[in-house]
Design a protein around this motif. Structure first.
Motif, mmCIF file in Angstrom:
data_model
loop_
_atom_site.group_PDB
_atom_site.id
_atom_site.type_symbol
_atom_site.label_atom_id
_atom_site.label_comp_id
_atom_site.label_asym_id
_atom_site.label_seq_id
_atom_site.Cartn_x
_atom_site.Cartn_y
_atom_site.Cartn_z
ATOM 1 N N ALA A 179 0.897 -1.191 0.034
ATOM 2 C CA ALA A 179 0.092 -0.130 0.003
ATOM 3 C C ALA A 179 0.890 1.171 -0.096
ATOM 4 C CB ALA A 179 -0.758 0.038 1.172
ATOM 5 N N ASN A 180 0.421 2.187 -0.493
ATOM 6 C CA ASN A 180 1.118 3.520 -0.954
ATOM 7 C C ASN A 180 1.070 4.351 0.633
ATOM 8 O OD1 ASN A 180 2.419 5.928 -1.603
ATOM 9 N ND2 ASN A 180 0.965 6.302 -3.107
ATOM 10 N N ILE A 181 1.478 4.366 1.512
ATOM 11 C CA ILE A 181 1.394 4.989 2.521
ATOM 12 C C ILE A 181 2.327 6.071 2.823
ATOM 13 C CG2 ILE A 181 1.448 4.841 5.279
ATOM 14 C CD1 ILE A 181 0.959 1.870 4.982
ATOM 15 N N THR A 182 1.774 7.779 2.826
ATOM 16 C CA THR A 182 2.644 8.682 2.942
ATOM 17 C C THR A 182 2.645 8.906 4.482
ATOM 18 O OG1 THR A 182 1.849 9.288 0.767
ATOM 19 C CG2 THR A 182 2.675 10.942 2.264
ATOM 20 N N LYS A 183 3.957 9.224 4.996
ATOM 21 C CA LYS A 183 4.138 9.669 6.454
ATOM 22 C C LYS A 183 4.335 11.013 6.460
ATOM 23 C CE LYS A 183 5.779 5.075 7.547
ATOM 24 N NZ LYS A 183 6.677 4.151 8.104
ATOM 25 N N GLY A 184 3.920 11.741 7.651
ATOM 26 C CA GLY A 184 4.224 13.163 7.829
ATOM 27 C C GLY A 184 4.321 13.461 9.537
ATOM 28 N N THR A 185 4.415 14.467 9.717
ATOM 29 C CA THR A 185 4.554 14.960 11.209
ATOM 30 C C THR A 185 3.757 16.453 11.118
ATOM 31 O OG1 THR A 185 6.780 16.116 11.097
ATOM 32 C CG2 THR A 185 6.537 13.821 11.807
ATOM 33 N N PHE A 186 3.402 16.771 12.243
ATOM 34 C CA PHE A 186 2.590 18.033 12.216
ATOM 35 C C PHE A 186 3.108 18.654 13.784
ATOM 36 C CE2 PHE A 186 -0.908 20.900 13.384
ATOM 37 C CZ PHE A 186 -0.706 22.007 12.282
ATOM 38 N N LEU A 187 3.286 19.667 13.888
ATOM 39 C CA LEU A 187 3.682 20.471 15.229
ATOM 40 C C LEU A 187 2.545 21.379 15.583
ATOM 41 C CD1 LEU A 187 5.569 21.003 17.546
ATOM 42 C CD2 LEU A 187 6.515 22.893 16.230
ATOM 43 N N ILE A 188 1.835 20.625 16.734
ATOM 44 C CA ILE A 188 0.737 21.739 17.281
ATOM 45 C C ILE A 188 1.256 22.650 18.294
ATOM 46 C CG2 ILE A 188 -1.371 21.526 18.563
ATOM 47 C CD1 ILE A 188 -1.469 18.493 17.623
ATOM 48 N N ASN A 189 0.905 23.866 18.291
ATOM 49 C CA ASN A 189 1.199 25.232 19.090
ATOM 50 C C ASN A 189 0.022 25.577 19.658
ATOM 51 O OD1 ASN A 189 2.495 27.252 20.419
ATOM 52 N ND2 ASN A 189 4.205 27.272 18.854
ATOM 53 N N LEU A 190 -0.480 25.360 20.984
ATOM 54 C CA LEU A 190 -1.476 26.015 21.371
ATOM 55 C C LEU A 190 -1.349 26.987 22.486
ATOM 56 C CD1 LEU A 190 -3.891 23.068 21.638
ATOM 57 C CD2 LEU A 190 -4.011 24.992 19.965
ATOM 58 N N GLU A 191 -2.087 28.171 22.818
ATOM 59 C CA GLU A 191 -1.915 28.993 23.854
ATOM 60 C C GLU A 191 -0.724 29.711 24.042
ATOM 61 O OE1 GLU A 191 -3.388 27.024 27.403
ATOM 62 O OE2 GLU A 191 -5.254 26.584 26.485
ATOM 63 N N GLY A 192 -0.001 30.261 22.626
ATOM 64 C CA GLY A 192 1.148 30.727 22.778
ATOM 65 C C GLY A 192 2.469 30.066 23.015
ATOM 66 N N GLY A 193 2.209 28.716 22.700
ATOM 67 C CA GLY A 193 3.293 27.900 23.150
ATOM 68 C C GLY A 193 3.553 27.202 24.331
ATOM 69 N N ASP A 194 2.348 27.322 25.207
ATOM 70 C CA ASP A 194 2.242 26.753 26.503
ATOM 71 C C ASP A 194 1.928 25.070 26.046
ATOM 72 O OD1 ASP A 194 2.549 28.846 27.937
ATOM 73 O OD2 ASP A 194 0.507 29.393 28.142
ATOM 74 N N ILE A 195 1.367 24.869 25.181
ATOM 75 C CA ILE A 195 0.887 23.606 24.653
ATOM 76 C C ILE A 195 1.724 23.206 23.161
ATOM 77 C CG2 ILE A 195 -0.689 21.769 24.259
ATOM 78 C CD1 ILE A 195 -2.625 23.493 26.042
ATOM 79 N N CYS A 196 2.622 22.333 23.341
ATOM 80 C CA CYS A 196 3.289 21.915 22.147
ATOM 81 C C CYS A 196 3.367 20.585 21.908
ATOM 82 C CB CYS A 196 4.592 22.551 22.148
ATOM 83 S SG CYS A 196 4.891 24.364 21.828
ATOM 84 N N GLU A 197 3.101 19.965 20.926
ATOM 85 C CA GLU A 197 3.089 18.589 20.691
ATOM 86 C C GLU A 197 3.413 18.082 19.201
ATOM 87 O OE1 GLU A 197 0.099 16.118 22.706
ATOM 88 O OE2 GLU A 197 -0.235 15.104 20.624
ATOM 89 N N GLN A 198 4.446 17.501 18.912
ATOM 90 C CA GLN A 198 4.553 17.097 17.545
ATOM 91 C C GLN A 198 3.955 15.853 17.488
ATOM 92 O OE1 GLN A 198 8.136 18.432 15.197
ATOM 93 N NE2 GLN A 198 8.496 16.254 14.616
ATOM 94 N N SER A 199 3.274 15.347 16.354
ATOM 95 C CA SER A 199 2.386 14.117 16.120
ATOM 96 C C SER A 199 2.809 13.697 14.665
ATOM 97 C CB SER A 199 1.071 14.352 16.328
ATOM 98 O OG SER A 199 0.758 14.817 17.647
ATOM 99 N N SER A 200 2.845 12.329 14.668
ATOM 100 C CA SER A 200 3.175 11.781 13.289
ATOM 101 C C SER A 200 1.376 11.362 12.762
ATOM 102 C CB SER A 200 4.002 10.741 13.358
ATOM 103 O OG SER A 200 3.579 9.652 14.465
ATOM 104 N N TYR A 201 1.577 11.350 11.454
ATOM 105 C CA TYR A 201 0.339 10.698 10.720
ATOM 106 C C TYR A 201 0.808 9.960 9.680
ATOM 107 C CZ TYR A 201 0.963 14.608 7.753
ATOM 108 O OH TYR A 201 1.514 15.513 6.580
ATOM 109 N N LYS A 202 -0.093 8.954 9.223
ATOM 110 C CA LYS A 202 0.002 8.321 8.051
ATOM 111 C C LYS A 202 -1.285 8.449 7.149
ATOM 112 C CE LYS A 202 2.356 4.464 10.148
ATOM 113 N NZ LYS A 202 2.266 4.876 11.495
ATOM 114 N N VAL A 203 -1.111 8.820 5.782
ATOM 115 C CA VAL A 203 -2.216 8.796 4.658
ATOM 116 C C VAL A 203 -2.246 7.900 3.614
ATOM 117 C CG1 VAL A 203 -3.302 10.345 3.190
ATOM 118 C CG2 VAL A 203 -2.355 11.262 5.391
ATOM 119 N N ILE A 204 -3.154 7.134 3.641
ATOM 120 C CA ILE A 204 -3.439 6.229 2.426
ATOM 121 C C ILE A 204 -4.635 6.481 1.593
ATOM 122 C CG2 ILE A 204 -3.834 3.766 2.055
ATOM 123 C CD1 ILE A 204 -3.078 3.135 5.005
#
Length: 215
Positions: free
Chosen positions: A153-178
């Motif tokens: 299967a053609n699986i595309t991977k990526g990451t996205f950096l979430i930045n909430l409340e002026g940087g108080d909440i930061c989380e980098q998450s990975s995802y896969k798209v098919i």
């Protein structure tokens, strides 16, 4: 996104009405913004606005004062995350018609998954906000790869950096798209591949035409 809501949903459907509200708000802001530079054009546009106005002229409306109701925490990050996944999806199909595909998005449980759930509460949908952004016929949101996913299967991977409340909440998450080709026929009304026959509208469109609204 706009054309689907404006032309495919029932006239009084909340999704269509909300789209009209956003367009009206955007027009109001744009007209009042360029009024000091192009006063005659701004006034002419203002006079032709087809809904009730609080003032007789654009220069009597005062300056722009956006309502705090438009500022919802997490919405901007959710849209940006969905757009990043859409870019991964569109890149994986090399310029082909996105409506011919179903998108499967796999995100581990966490903040990014919760943001995507705000755009699509159901596991699979062809009418959710997330699917509209993805521009596909159907979007499935999962926390792990489906068991029936083929090894090639053609699986595309990526990451996205979430930045909430002026940087108080930061989380980098990975995802896969098919991207998976749709097995159903193209609906003659909404053009999505969600119909049982190319001569019959899909279930959503049948409900709209029957006056029952979208499901």
């Amino acid at each position: 996104l706009l054309s689907c809501r404006l032309y495919c949903e029932e006239a009084k459907d909340p999704k269509r009405r909300s789209c009209l509200t956003v367009l009206a708000q955007a027009l109001d802001v744009v007209v009042r913004s360029f009024a000091p530079i192009l006063p005659h054009l701004a006034e002419e546009v203002f006079q032709y606005i087809p809904y009730k106005k609080d003032s007789e002229g654009v220069f009597r409306t005062g300056w722009i004062n956006a309502s705090s109701a438009w500022k919802k925490p997490g919405i901007e990050e959710a849209i940006e995350g969905a757009c990043a996944m859409r870019d991964s999806f569109l890149g994986s199909i090399s310029g082909k018609n996105a409506l011919e595909y179903e998108v499967i998005i796999v995100i581990e449980p966490g903040l990014l998954f919760e943001l995507m759930e705000a755009l699509q509460a159901e596991e699979t949908s062809s009418v959710s906000q997330l699917n509209e952004i993805m521009m596909a016929s159907q979007t499935t949101l999962l926390t792990e790869l489906p068991k029936e996913t083929p090894a090639d299967a053609n699986i595309t991977k990526g990451t996205f950096l979430i930045n909430l409340e002026g940087g108080d909440i930061c989380e980098q998450s990975s995802y896969k798209v098919i991207a998976r080709p749709m097995a159903k026929a193209k609906c003659p009304r909404c053009r999505r591949y969600t119909s049982e026959s190319s001569s019959t509208p899909c279930p959503r469109c049948l409900n709209v035409l029957a006056g029952k609204g979208s499901t």
